[in-house]
Design a protein around this motif. Structure first.
Motif, PDB file in Angstrom:
ATOM      1  N   ARG A  80     -16.608   5.472 -15.475  1.00 54.32           N
ATOM      2  CA  ARG A  80     -17.105   6.681 -16.128  1.00 54.32           C
ATOM      3  C   ARG A  80     -17.240   7.775 -15.081  1.00 54.32           C
ATOM      4  O   ARG A  80     -18.045   7.674 -14.158  1.00 54.32           O
ATOM      5  N   LEU A  81     -16.450   8.822 -15.241  1.00 57.85           N
ATOM      6  CA  LEU A  81     -16.527   9.974 -14.361  1.00 57.85           C
ATOM      7  C   LEU A  81     -16.933  11.175 -15.203  1.00 57.85           C
ATOM      8  O   LEU A  81     -16.237  11.548 -16.138  1.00 57.85           O
ATOM      9  N   THR A  82     -18.048  11.802 -14.902  1.00 56.76           N
ATOM     10  CA  THR A  82     -18.618  12.922 -15.650  1.00 56.76           C
ATOM     11  C   THR A  82     -19.006  12.468 -17.057  1.00 56.76           C
ATOM     12  O   THR A  82     -20.076  11.918 -17.256  1.00 56.76           O
ATOM     13  N   SER A  83     -18.127  12.647 -18.056  1.00 58.18           N
ATOM     14  CA  SER A  83     -18.522  12.390 -19.443  1.00 58.18           C
ATOM     15  C   SER A  83     -18.032  11.069 -20.007  1.00 58.18           C
ATOM     16  O   SER A  83     -18.680  10.483 -20.851  1.00 58.18           O
ATOM     17  N   SER A  84     -16.876  10.610 -19.599  1.00 61.53           N
ATOM     18  CA  SER A  84     -16.289   9.489 -20.314  1.00 61.53           C
ATOM     19  C   SER A  84     -15.421   8.647 -19.398  1.00 61.53           C
ATOM     20  O   SER A  84     -15.096   9.050 -18.281  1.00 61.53           O
ATOM     21  N   VAL A  85     -15.073   7.476 -19.900  1.00 66.94           N
ATOM     22  CA  VAL A  85     -14.127   6.609 -19.206  1.00 66.94           C
ATOM     23  C   VAL A  85     -12.728   7.095 -19.556  1.00 66.94           C
ATOM     24  O   VAL A  85     -12.360   7.187 -20.720  1.00 66.94           O
ATOM     25  N   ARG A  86     -11.962   7.431 -18.543  1.00 69.74           N
ATOM     26  CA  ARG A  86     -10.619   7.971 -18.749  1.00 69.74           C
ATOM     27  C   ARG A  86      -9.592   6.876 -18.494  1.00 69.74           C
ATOM     28  O   ARG A  86      -9.445   6.401 -17.371  1.00 69.74           O
ATOM     29  N   ASP A  87      -8.918   6.475 -19.553  1.00 71.52           N
ATOM     30  CA  ASP A  87      -7.866   5.483 -19.369  1.00 71.52           C
ATOM     31  C   ASP A  87      -6.507   6.128 -19.655  1.00 71.52           C
ATOM     32  O   ASP A  87      -6.414   7.319 -19.937  1.00 71.52           O
ATOM     33  N   ILE A  88      -5.463   5.338 -19.545  1.00 67.40           N
ATOM     34  CA  ILE A  88      -4.108   5.786 -19.888  1.00 67.40           C
ATOM     35  C   ILE A  88      -3.624   4.855 -20.983  1.00 67.40           C
ATOM     36  O   ILE A  88      -3.240   3.715 -20.722  1.00 67.40           O
ATOM     37  N   SER A  89      -3.665   5.321 -22.212  1.00 70.20           N
ATOM     38  CA  SER A  89      -3.322   4.480 -23.350  1.00 70.20           C
ATOM     39  C   SER A  89      -1.815   4.304 -23.467  1.00 70.20           C
ATOM     40  O   SER A  89      -1.021   5.050 -22.880  1.00 70.20           O
ATOM     41  N   VAL A  90      -1.417   3.318 -24.271  1.00 68.14           N
ATOM     42  CA  VAL A  90       0.003   3.121 -24.557  1.00 68.14           C
ATOM     43  C   VAL A  90       0.571   4.366 -25.226  1.00 68.14           C
ATOM     44  O   VAL A  90       1.689   4.810 -24.920  1.00 68.14           O
ATOM     45  N   GLY A  91      -0.224   4.969 -26.119  1.00 68.19           N
ATOM     46  CA  GLY A  91       0.231   6.187 -26.782  1.00 68.19           C
ATOM     47  C   GLY A  91       0.478   7.325 -25.821  1.00 68.19           C
ATOM     48  O   GLY A  91       1.433   8.101 -25.973  1.00 68.19           O
ATOM     49  N   SER A  92      -0.383   7.441 -24.806  1.00 65.65           N
ATOM     50  CA  SER A  92      -0.200   8.491 -23.803  1.00 65.65           C
ATOM     51  C   SER A  92       1.081   8.292 -23.016  1.00 65.65           C
ATOM     52  O   SER A  92       1.801   9.253 -22.715  1.00 65.65           O
ATOM     53  N   VAL A  93       1.373   7.044 -22.669  1.00 65.30           N
ATOM     54  CA  VAL A  93       2.612   6.753 -21.941  1.00 65.30           C
ATOM     55  C   VAL A  93       3.822   7.041 -22.820  1.00 65.30           C
ATOM     56  O   VAL A  93       4.804   7.672 -22.389  1.00 65.30           O
ATOM     57  N   THR A  94       3.770   6.619 -24.071  1.00 60.64           N
ATOM     58  CA  THR A  94       4.894   6.821 -24.985  1.00 60.64           C
ATOM     59  C   THR A  94       5.203   8.301 -25.183  1.00 60.64           C
ATOM     60  O   THR A  94       6.364   8.711 -25.262  1.00 60.64           O
ATOM     61  N   ALA A  95       4.129   9.113 -25.254  1.00 59.73           N
ATOM     62  CA  ALA A  95       4.318  10.538 -25.541  1.00 59.73           C
ATOM     63  C   ALA A  95       4.481  11.393 -24.296  1.00 59.73           C
ATOM     64  O   ALA A  95       4.722  12.606 -24.417  1.00 59.73           O
ATOM     65  N   ARG A 103       0.826  -1.198   0.000  1.00 64.04           N
ATOM     66  CA  ARG A 103       0.000   0.000   0.000  1.00 64.04           C
ATOM     67  C   ARG A 103       0.860   1.246   0.000  1.00 64.04           C
ATOM     68  O   ARG A 103       1.812   1.375   0.776  1.00 64.04           O
ATOM     69  N   LEU A 104       0.509   2.170  -0.890  1.00 62.53           N
ATOM     70  CA  LEU A 104       1.201   3.446  -0.996  1.00 62.53           C
ATOM     71  C   LEU A 104       0.180   4.536  -0.680  1.00 62.53           C
ATOM     72  O   LEU A 104      -0.788   4.695  -1.416  1.00 62.53           O
ATOM     73  N   PRO A 105       0.321   5.268   0.427  1.00 61.54           N
ATOM     74  CA  PRO A 105      -0.718   6.219   0.833  1.00 61.54           C
ATOM     75  C   PRO A 105      -0.766   7.436  -0.087  1.00 61.54           C
ATOM     76  O   PRO A 105       0.271   8.039  -0.403  1.00 61.54           O
ATOM     77  N   GLY A 106      -1.949   7.789  -0.542  1.00 64.18           N
ATOM     78  CA  GLY A 106      -2.109   8.949  -1.413  1.00 64.18           C
ATOM     79  C   GLY A 106      -3.354   9.745  -1.057  1.00 64.18           C
ATOM     80  O   GLY A 106      -4.322   9.202  -0.510  1.00 64.18           O
ATOM     81  N   ARG A 107      -3.324  11.024  -1.357  1.00 66.60           N
ATOM     82  CA  ARG A 107      -4.468  11.906  -1.130  1.00 66.60           C
ATOM     83  C   ARG A 107      -5.121  12.198  -2.483  1.00 66.60           C
ATOM     84  O   ARG A 107      -4.496  12.795  -3.359  1.00 66.60           O
ATOM     85  N   PRO A 108      -6.369  11.776  -2.695  1.00 70.14           N
ATOM     86  CA  PRO A 108      -6.995  11.967  -3.999  1.00 70.14           C
ATOM     87  C   PRO A 108      -7.219  13.432  -4.328  1.00 70.14           C
ATOM     88  O   PRO A 108      -7.629  14.217  -3.474  1.00 70.14           O
ATOM     89  N   LEU A 109      -6.945  13.780  -5.586  1.00 71.18           N
ATOM     90  CA  LEU A 109      -7.139  15.133  -6.077  1.00 71.18           C
ATOM     91  C   LEU A 109      -8.471  15.213  -6.818  1.00 71.18           C
ATOM     92  O   LEU A 109      -9.242  14.265  -6.844  1.00 71.18           O
ATOM     93  N   MET A 110      -8.747  16.362  -7.446  1.00 68.44           N
ATOM     94  CA  MET A 110     -10.043  16.577  -8.074  1.00 68.44           C
ATOM     95  C   MET A 110     -10.430  15.491  -9.066  1.00 68.44           C
ATOM     96  O   MET A 110     -11.596  15.125  -9.188  1.00 68.44           O
ATOM     97  N   SER A 111      -9.450  14.982  -9.826  1.00 68.45           N
ATOM     98  CA  SER A 111      -9.777  13.998 -10.841  1.00 68.45           C
ATOM     99  C   SER A 111     -10.053  12.619 -10.267  1.00 68.45           C
ATOM    100  O   SER A 111     -10.376  11.694 -11.007  1.00 68.45           O
ATOM    101  N   LEU A 112      -9.906  12.440  -8.963  1.00 73.02           N
ATOM    102  CA  LEU A 112     -10.155  11.213  -8.200  1.00 73.02           C
ATOM    103  C   LEU A 112      -9.116  10.133  -8.477  1.00 73.02           C
ATOM    104  O   LEU A 112      -8.625   9.492  -7.559  1.00 73.02           O
ATOM    105  N   ARG A 113      -8.749   9.933  -9.734  1.00 74.12           N
ATOM    106  CA  ARG A 113      -7.765   8.895 -10.044  1.00 74.12           C
ATOM    107  C   ARG A 113      -6.336   9.385  -9.897  1.00 74.12           C
ATOM    108  O   ARG A 113      -5.391   8.602  -9.998  1.00 74.12           O
ATOM    109  N   THR A 114      -6.145  10.705  -9.699  1.00 75.13           N
ATOM    110  CA  THR A 114      -4.810  11.257  -9.476  1.00 75.13           C
ATOM    111  C   THR A 114      -4.649  11.561  -7.999  1.00 75.13           C
ATOM    112  O   THR A 114      -5.540  12.155  -7.385  1.00 75.13           O
ATOM    113  N   LEU A 115      -3.519  11.179  -7.431  1.00 76.41           N
ATOM    114  CA  LEU A 115      -3.320  11.305  -5.988  1.00 76.41           C
ATOM    115  C   LEU A 115      -1.976  11.947  -5.688  1.00 76.41           C
ATOM    116  O   LEU A 115      -0.995  11.749  -6.413  1.00 76.41           O
TER     117      LEU A 115
END
Length: 494
Positions: free
Chosen positions: A258-273, A231-243
């Motif tokens: 699904r939070l608000t409008s869409s399902v937010r994932d982290i794609s391979v392209g996002s990691v690469t870029a 377990r790594l303790p984190g404090r959630p920020l506005m986006s909920l998935r970011t701590l």
């Protein structure tokens, strides 16, 4: 047929078992939550290009909407930039509706059942969020994540501002930032050869040849369906998935909900870029703008197991300064001063239009954009975070001898409409409007802020044309239409 009290009753029942001390406050907050969501919905009904609305017209002191099936909607004169819940009832052929979910159900429009269900959840979750707030003055936060956790109502204009389908009451209390929890992130070991990594992955998050990937406990339980022992303790920020992690860095985790409008994932392209984008944006910043650096990013090749580690915006505050997310500015008391709001608008527009002229359109809404305040509360500089959804114009960059490197194809466009929509829709119709809280206050700020801005075609578009904004409700009622859909709002300067 969906009945909105179901969501309210379900939350009440869970709350009675989990937190009976909040039950009475939750019930007391429900009317205000319905009005807040109904106000956001009325904004959409009066301004978005919904195909089943034939005509909109003035009617006494309010607005009349004629539907294509002959029915009529009637409500107050809309203020598209209002953030207070001023709409308490909308009439449909003489029947008044104070519950947004019941209203959508009564409209009987395509895909309305799903939207009504989301609005019911939005009302119930918003009432829960408000019920969990401390009573009395809280003073100024000492740490950056505390500002984030004071933003209780979510998106200022989205009817689904607090819709969290798939989250039980227990999970909202355990993971949602406004309830101020400490969230234990799992560290899932993944063979290094199976990972895509950019930047530097922390030495403490390695186990021999394996990388330890931070995983949100909701994701572990509902998507990965595996235990996470460390377990790594984190404090959630506005986006909920970011701590916010101990020591300052922020980690964005994969959270396939699904939070608000869409399902937010982290794609391979996002990691690469991730680090390429970070370096590129950092070079374009100046003494009025900081861009948080991406420190490292990793994925196992799927959007379900990935993470991005970046700087805390707090590293850009000098002694005596504080960094506040724009969404939290209404909680500081500062924006009530028209001169302060005009100064902030001038700073934000100067920075945003300069970058747009160079070829970079920021998605500068109240969550991505932060402001550095002096000890006296004056707006000094801006901080921008999360570059995943910016837009970049190769042609504009080329005019200034710049080149976008190996940036993701999906963010590149020379379409001037797309570039202006990205910036104006997020900065003017999002961050500045949400801070101002009304059309009148926004007009006062813009009138002062634009006086000495450089005379460019983008400035002309900002001051002499209707303002673009995402048609958030139309998007929720159009599940088969990919991408963003847009509408226009009256420009306070016209």
């Amino acid at each position: 047929m969906y009945r909105s009290p179901t969501a309210e009753a379900e939350v009440a029942a869970e709350l009675a078992a989990l937190r009976p001390d909040l039950a009475a406050r939750y019930a007391a907050e429900l009317p205000g939550a319905r009005a807040a969501v109904l106000t956001r919905l009325w904004r959409a009904l009066t301004h978005e290009p919904l195909p089943w609305i034939e005509r909109r017209e003035a009617s006494g002191e309010g607005r009349l909407l004629r539907l294509r099936d002959g029915r009529r909607l009637h409500g107050p004169e809309p203020d598209p930039f209002a953030t207070a819940g001023y709409v308490t009832e909308v009439g449909l052929d003489g029947t008044g509706y104070g519950d947004p979910a019941r209203l959508v159900t009564a409209l009987r429009v395509p895909h309305g059942t799903d939207l009504a269900r989301e609005l019911g959840h939005s009302v119930a979750s918003l009432a829960l969020s408000r019920a969990g707030q401390p009573a009395g003055p809280q003073g100024h936060p000492a740490r950056d994540w505390e500002w984030e956790q004071r933003v209780v109502d979510g998106h200022p204009y989205h009817p689904g501002c607090r819709s969290r389908p798939g989250f039980s009451v227990a999970e909202q209390l355990a993971y949602a930032p406004e309830h101020r929890p400490v969230v234990g992130l799992g560290l899932v070991p993944v063979p290094g050869e199976a990972c895509v990594v950019t930047g530097r992955w922390p030495a403490g998050w390695r186990d021999g040849e394996r990388l330890l990937v931070p995983v949100h406990p909701w994701q572990a339980a509902h998507v990965l369906k595996r235990p996470c022992e460390e377990r790594l303790p984190g404090r959630p920020l506005m986006s909920l998935r970011t701590l916010a992690l101990p020591g300052g860095p922020h980690v964005k985790t994969a959270l396939s909900a699904r939070l608000t409008s869409s399902v937010r994932d982290i794609s391979v392209g996002s990691v690469t870029a991730a680090t390429v984008l970070s370096d590129f944006a950092g070079e374009l910043a100046d003494d009025r703008l900081h861009v948080t650096r991406t420190l490292g990013a990793v994925t196992d090749g799927s959007p379900d197991l990935a993470a991005v580690l970046r700087e805390s915006p707090q590293v850009y505050a000098a002694a005596g300064e504080r960094v506040v997310p724009v969404a939290a500015l209404p909680l500081t008391g500062l924006p009530r001063d028209p001169d302060w709001l005009a100064a902030f608008a001038h700073l934000a527009l100067s920075v945003g239009l300069r970058l747009l002229e160079l070829g970079v359109a920021l998605e500068a809404h109240g969550q991505n954009l932060l402001v550095v305040l002096s000890a006296a509360g004056l707006p000094l500089r801006l901080v921008y975070r999360d570059l995943a959804d910016i837009r970049v114009s190769p042609a504009r960059l080329a005019r200034y001898g710049l080149w976008p490197r190996e940036l993701p194809e999906r963010i590149l466009t020379d379409d001037v409409t797309a570039l202006r929509r990205k910036l104006f829709g997020s900065l003017v119709c999002g961050a500045l409007a949400g801070t101002a809280g009304s059309a009148a206050a926004l007009r006062g700020a813009l009138e002062t802020a634009v006086r000495d801005l450089p005379d460019t075609p983008d400035r002309v578009a900002l001051t002499e044309r209707p303002l673009p904004v995402k048609a958030l409700t139309l998007m929720r009622l159009s599940p088969g239409t990919p991408g963003d859909q847009w509408t226009e709002l009256p420009n306070p300067l016209m």
